[in-house]
Scaffold this motif. Sequence first.
Motif, PDB file in Angstrom:
ATOM      1  N   UNK A  31      14.463 -13.277 -38.082  1.00 55.75           N
ATOM      2  CA  UNK A  31      14.813 -13.765 -36.773  1.00 55.75           C
ATOM      3  C   UNK A  31      15.819 -15.027 -36.997  1.00 55.75           C
ATOM      4  N   UNK A  34      14.250 -18.383 -35.479  1.00 55.54           N
ATOM      5  CA  UNK A  34      14.085 -18.524 -34.017  1.00 55.54           C
ATOM      6  C   UNK A  34      12.437 -18.130 -33.773  1.00 55.54           C
ATOM      7  N   UNK A  38       6.345 -21.135 -31.856  1.00 55.05           N
ATOM      8  CA  UNK A  38       5.849 -20.058 -30.943  1.00 55.05           C
ATOM      9  C   UNK A  38       4.888 -19.125 -31.675  1.00 55.05           C
ATOM     10  N   UNK A  46      -4.739 -16.184 -31.234  1.00 60.42           N
ATOM     11  CA  UNK A  46      -5.589 -14.622 -31.238  1.00 60.42           C
ATOM     12  C   UNK A  46      -6.516 -14.868 -32.494  1.00 60.42           C
ATOM     13  N   UNK A 278      -2.904 -10.978 -38.092  1.00 60.06           N
ATOM     14  CA  UNK A 278      -1.797 -11.176 -36.753  1.00 60.06           C
ATOM     15  C   UNK A 278      -0.551 -10.977 -37.120  1.00 60.06           C
ATOM     16  N   UNK A 281       1.062  -7.725 -38.201  1.00 57.23           N
ATOM     17  CA  UNK A 281       1.297  -6.819 -37.339  1.00 57.23           C
ATOM     18  C   UNK A 281       2.638  -7.429 -36.466  1.00 57.23           C
ATOM     19  N   UNK A 282       2.734  -8.588 -36.200  1.00 54.14           N
ATOM     20  CA  UNK A 282       3.630  -9.321 -35.610  1.00 54.14           C
ATOM     21  C   UNK A 282       5.402  -9.097 -36.455  1.00 54.14           C
TER      22      UNK A 282
ATOM     23  N   UNK B 202      -1.509  -6.960 -24.677  1.00 51.26           N
ATOM     24  CA  UNK B 202      -1.456  -8.561 -24.806  1.00 51.26           C
ATOM     25  C   UNK B 202      -1.230  -9.111 -26.077  1.00 51.26           C
ATOM     26  N   UNK B 203      -1.918  -8.581 -27.126  1.00 50.25           N
ATOM     27  CA  UNK B 203      -1.935  -9.190 -28.359  1.00 50.25           C
ATOM     28  C   UNK B 203      -0.803  -8.869 -28.989  1.00 50.25           C
ATOM     29  N   UNK B 204      -0.174  -7.355 -28.951  1.00 51.63           N
ATOM     30  CA  UNK B 204       0.938  -7.054 -29.523  1.00 51.63           C
ATOM     31  C   UNK B 204       2.220  -7.715 -28.883  1.00 51.63           C
ATOM     32  N   UNK B 206       2.303 -10.717 -27.594  1.00 53.92           N
ATOM     33  CA  UNK B 206       2.199 -11.934 -27.843  1.00 53.92           C
ATOM     34  C   UNK B 206       2.674 -12.320 -29.377  1.00 53.92           C
ATOM     35  N   UNK B 207       2.487 -11.206 -30.288  1.00 53.50           N
ATOM     36  CA  UNK B 207       3.099 -11.387 -31.455  1.00 53.50           C
ATOM     37  C   UNK B 207       4.506 -11.271 -31.803  1.00 53.50           C
ATOM     38  N   UNK B 208       5.274 -10.276 -30.758  1.00 51.25           N
ATOM     39  CA  UNK B 208       6.720 -10.024 -30.952  1.00 51.25           C
ATOM     40  C   UNK B 208       7.348 -11.019 -30.076  1.00 51.25           C
ATOM     41  N   UNK B 210       7.759 -14.220 -29.617  1.00 47.54           N
ATOM     42  CA  UNK B 210       8.568 -15.428 -30.346  1.00 47.54           C
ATOM     43  C   UNK B 210       9.800 -14.920 -30.850  1.00 47.54           C
ATOM     44  N   UNK B 211       9.870 -13.937 -31.300  1.00 49.06           N
ATOM     45  CA  UNK B 211      11.371 -13.494 -32.297  1.00 49.06           C
ATOM     46  C   UNK B 211      12.223 -12.936 -31.076  1.00 49.06           C
ATOM     47  N   UNK B 212      12.031 -12.759 -29.916  1.00 51.55           N
ATOM     48  CA  UNK B 212      12.733 -11.936 -29.170  1.00 51.55           C
ATOM     49  C   UNK B 212      13.616 -12.742 -28.230  1.00 51.55           C
ATOM     50  N   UNK B 213      14.773 -12.538 -27.997  1.00 48.18           N
ATOM     51  CA  UNK B 213      15.699 -13.410 -26.953  1.00 48.18           C
ATOM     52  C   UNK B 213      15.448 -12.959 -25.653  1.00 48.18           C
ATOM     53  N   UNK B 237       7.533 -18.140 -20.701  1.00 46.47           N
ATOM     54  CA  UNK B 237       8.939 -17.472 -20.605  1.00 46.47           C
ATOM     55  C   UNK B 237       8.906 -17.198 -18.774  1.00 46.47           C
TER      56      UNK B 237
END
Lengths: 316, 339
Positions: A31, A34, A38, A46, A278, A281-282, B202-204, B206-208, B210-213, B237
């Motif tokens: 990323x 970025x 967060x 989590x 966590x 998966x992220x 919710x978990x999934x 929350x994980x992705x 931060x990397x998204x615009x 957000x």
Amino acid sequence: MPAAVKQILERPWIWVYIAAIAVWGATMVFTQGQGGGDLLTAALAFATFSVIVALGQMMVITLGPGNVDLSIPATMTLAGTVATKVMDTQDSMILVGFLLALAVGLGVGLFNYGLIRLLQIPPIIATLSSSFLFQSAAIWYNRGLRIKPPPQLADIATRDVLGLPLLAAAVILLAVIVHVVLHRTTYGRAVTAVGQNTRAAALAGINVDRVRFQTYVFCAVLAAVNGFFFSAFSGGAALNMGQAYLLNSIAVVVIGGTSVAGGFANVPGLWAAAMFLFLVEAMLNTFGLGAGIRLVLTGLIIVGVIIAAGGQKTER
Amino acid sequence: MKWINVTLAAALLAVAGGGVAVADTSDKRIALSNNYAGNSWRQAMLRSWESVTGQAVTDGVVAAADAFTTAENQVTEQAAQIQNLILEGYDAIVLNAASPEGLNGAVKEACDAGITVVSFDGVVTEPCAWRIAVDFKQMGKDEVLYLAEKLPDGGNLLEIRGLAGVFVDDEISAGIHEGVAENPQFNIVGSVHGDWAQDVAQKAVAGILPSLPDIVGVVTQGGDGYGAAQAIKAAGRDMPVIIMGNRHDELTWWKEQKDANGYETMSVSIAPGVSTLAFWVAQMILSGQDVPKDLTVPFLRIDQDNLEENLANTEAGGVANTLYSAEDAASVVAEAKAM
């Protein structure tokens, strides 16, 4: 290599920390930096819930072969359901709800150990069958209704200070306390001793029954506390809210460096393992890989970390 | 003048007869063969069946409409159940099948015994049976079409998928991607699996996140909208347009946001009352009407203006529902004929 560095590298949990940081770094490379902070905040938030139940599961597993608590998800659901329903979104009832959750945990622990000790049922079967009872009790009590947590409690459960979630800070403290209990108190040493050799521990004068009883109650109470805070965190208790925490609690314990065979517990590794799971998966979600490849890679990465940690141990 | 009167009367009769039985079905017996009852959707499905068919029996439209559910969600068990229903001499079997192919043998036996078989939701491939299927692909596409209308400038979307490896998940996702391909102002920047469950989603997310615009919309599959909202709120957000899936918690959250800040979105899923649609289709076939073998279930879509009404009709912890009438069934059949 300086002795201090070597000593640290010999800790079985250090590899999990390295793996977690590497996974986070790989995500950041993708990323271009970025959202790094967060992502860590989300991972801490989590991982908190994984660590709470894993602390209990770790103590149970350390009791030796055959000891595992499969009733964690149902206990979470029952405690979360009872607490949110009794609190009924009233801020003034938060303490009552928390005490009720603790009482549910206590009751579950007593019941579980009653099955194990009095009826001589193996722990795996005892906790599995009791989990059906607890789950049914939760369904009967609330019919799957989702009641919102009191606003103040929801605020506490989701708030963070400078990127560190309040709950995470509390659970880091809890982990330190459990670490001290495990290594510096009679009870903690007794758990390890029972796990290494039950007969030897009994001959050495340890009251094996009492140690096992305390441990199952400890695990159930933590599961109940987790159900209480998780329902506050996710906007209400749901019937399937604990589902993800059965295998997760065991995986976190094992990846964190605790021996599956019992007799050797490892608290620092729990946080690393929970964050790591966590973050993996992220990371794979961020890379945008398909579901099949994601699962395969998750499996491979976990195996890799366990081999790296295990390889260090055998050299000793 | 007399002639006109007669024609008028005939026309009136024809209108009155539209959708209602052509031949009398008051001595016919219809059975529901159901493979599973262990979640809130299936419970609502069975209750819908009870209330609509109970009334139909009282009104004398049919003689009986009994529901049978297998305990283990097993193909063999349901096949045995269908064989029992054949022996008991039912005129029609309405079927929610445990497997698309596994029951074909039993379904063929029923057809050979002169029994009308109408499968819905879990449909069967045996050609002699009728199918009331869900066009999941269209459901996914409708979500993007709604967003295209609401957000003409387009923007980035987050996709929440269901359970990996399940047919329904692939279909809805394919529809969403087809919709995005036709509306290139949208761009899917992230995709996670929420397993149709609030906490997993919710978990999934929350994980992705931060990397998204910045994202303007979240396309979902139902059961995951509330979890996505929780994660996005926690990340601080701006709330994008999250498509909902008719679950009670999703509609409740939407209603709160609507009251607080005029939040707008839409919600779409399949009503559990589709069992009653299947009942009326079976009744139409028994009455001798010509019904095409492949029918499509209409979606239950909730929009800004009928949110309150639908929320009030949705029981806590359940899914928004609608009960179908004989007229609804007639219009579904007419639509299929027109295609």
